[in-house]
Write an enzyme that holds these catalytic residues in place. Structure first.
Site, PDB file in Angstrom:
ATOM      1  N   ASN A  37       0.831  -1.276  -0.019  1.00  0.00           N
ATOM      2  CA  ASN A  37      -0.053   0.093  -0.131  1.00  0.00           C
ATOM      3  C   ASN A  37       0.918   1.166   0.095  1.00  0.00           C
ATOM      4  OD1 ASN A  37      -1.947   2.016   0.276  1.00  0.00           O
ATOM      5  ND2 ASN A  37      -2.436   1.360   2.429  1.00  0.00           N
ATOM      6  N   LYS A  94      -0.111   4.242  -0.236  1.00  0.00           N
ATOM      7  CA  LYS A  94      -0.714   5.421   0.561  1.00  0.00           C
ATOM      8  C   LYS A  94      -0.636   6.636  -0.396  1.00  0.00           C
ATOM      9  CE  LYS A  94      -0.305   3.309   4.663  1.00  0.00           C
ATOM     10  NZ  LYS A  94      -0.168   3.165   6.219  1.00  0.00           N
ATOM     11  N   GLU A 132      -7.147   4.168   8.080  1.00  0.00           N
ATOM     12  CA  GLU A 132      -6.773   5.843   7.744  1.00  0.00           C
ATOM     13  C   GLU A 132      -8.157   6.355   7.300  1.00  0.00           C
ATOM     14  OE1 GLU A 132      -2.076   5.094   7.194  1.00  0.00           O
ATOM     15  OE2 GLU A 132      -3.117   5.251   5.330  1.00  0.00           O
ATOM     16  N   GLU A 146      -5.009  -5.177  10.413  1.00  0.00           N
ATOM     17  CA  GLU A 146      -4.130  -3.944  10.788  1.00  0.00           C
ATOM     18  C   GLU A 146      -4.232  -3.269  12.181  1.00  0.00           C
ATOM     19  OE1 GLU A 146      -2.196  -2.418   6.965  1.00  0.00           O
ATOM     20  OE2 GLU A 146      -4.193  -1.516   7.014  1.00  0.00           O
ATOM     21  N   GLY A 197       2.663   2.411  10.832  1.00  0.00           N
ATOM     22  CA  GLY A 197       3.510   3.461  10.604  1.00  0.00           C
ATOM     23  C   GLY A 197       4.232   4.090  11.988  1.00  0.00           C
TER      24      GLY A 197
END
Length: 253
Positions: A10, A12, A98, A166, A172
């Site tokens: 990913n 992002k 997110e 996740e 992160g």
């Protein structure tokens, strides 16, 4: 047949044309196991999807990072499942934490999105996971079960769904769920599917782990019986993504 190892990258909201060229070059030159051992899907931002798809080695697939919840139309700024299908993009990531946190996507909205994307012929990486507060309160299993239930209530066929666990506190942040913590949640998710969907779906559905996966920790995580691969964030922009893809060999070792 066991569950085929799955590695998603990913990207992002990252990348320039030059950076994308470099990443694709690294992916194309990387030595990785054959497609019967590992399925690899990379997810660039929408604007780079066509260029990545056209340049990427044929055994690697692409995914969009999101799509709209129903047919396109007067929804400024959205991208529909139909558009992705039209571009030949086979996969989409839905319900990423997110988007749940920053854009207020509810469990039900994510369930609707998954159902609509599947109905249009897309394959879905459906994300679930708990926040630090939820983990500390001991409600991890309840949270991911509720997120999964919202999807299960809307779909019948799970053959084109990969579930990505996740933990939000590990995305992160450099904090990683330990292999045992990951295995515990994956096993409870698989058990939930067995009881609430079917033993067949539980056995065949891939449950992948996301949350600060790196070359250093991927083999240990991947060796766990209910961890069927990874959804990789930051490391998918770096050469070490090739090392993470190669962790698939821990299953066949």
């Amino acid at each position: 047949m066991g569950r085929k190892f799955f590695v998603g990258g990913n990207w992002k909201c990252n990348g320039t044309i030059d950076q994308v060229d470099k990443i694709v070059k690294t992916l194309n030159e990387g030595q990785v196991p054959p497609p019967d051992v590992v399925e690899v899907v990379v997810s660039p931002p929408f604007v780079f999807l066509p260029v990545v798809k056209s340049q990427l080695r044929p055994e690697f697939q692409v995914a969009a990072q999101n799509c709209w919840v129903k047919k396109g139309g007067a929804f400024t700024g959205e991208v529909s499942a139909e558009m992705l299908v039209n571009l030949g993009v086979p996969w989409v990531i839905l319900g990423h934490s997110e988007r749940r946190a920053l854009l207020g996507e509810s469990n039900e909205f994510v369930g609707d999105k998954v159902a609509y994307a599947l109905s249009q012929g897309l394959k879905v990486i459906a994300c679930v996971g708990e926040t630090l507060e939820q983990r500390e309160a001991g409600s991890t299993v309840e949270v991911v079960a509720a997120q999964t239930k919202a999807i299960a209530e809307k779909i019948k066929d799970w053959s084109n769904v990969v579930v990505a666990y996740e933990p939000v506190w590990a995305i992160g942040t450099g904090k990683v769920a330990t292999p045992d913590q990951a295995q515990e949640v994956h096993a409870s998710l698989r058990d939930w599917l067995k009881v609430n969907v079917s033993p067949e779906v539980s056995e065949s559905t891939r449950i992948i782990y996301g949350g600060s996966v790196t070359a250093a920790n991927c083999k240990e995580l991947g060796a766990k019986p209910d961890v069927d691969g990874f959804l990789v964030g930051g490391a998918s922009l770096k050469p070490e993504f090739i090392d993470i893809i190669n962790a698939a060999t821990v299953k066949s070792a």
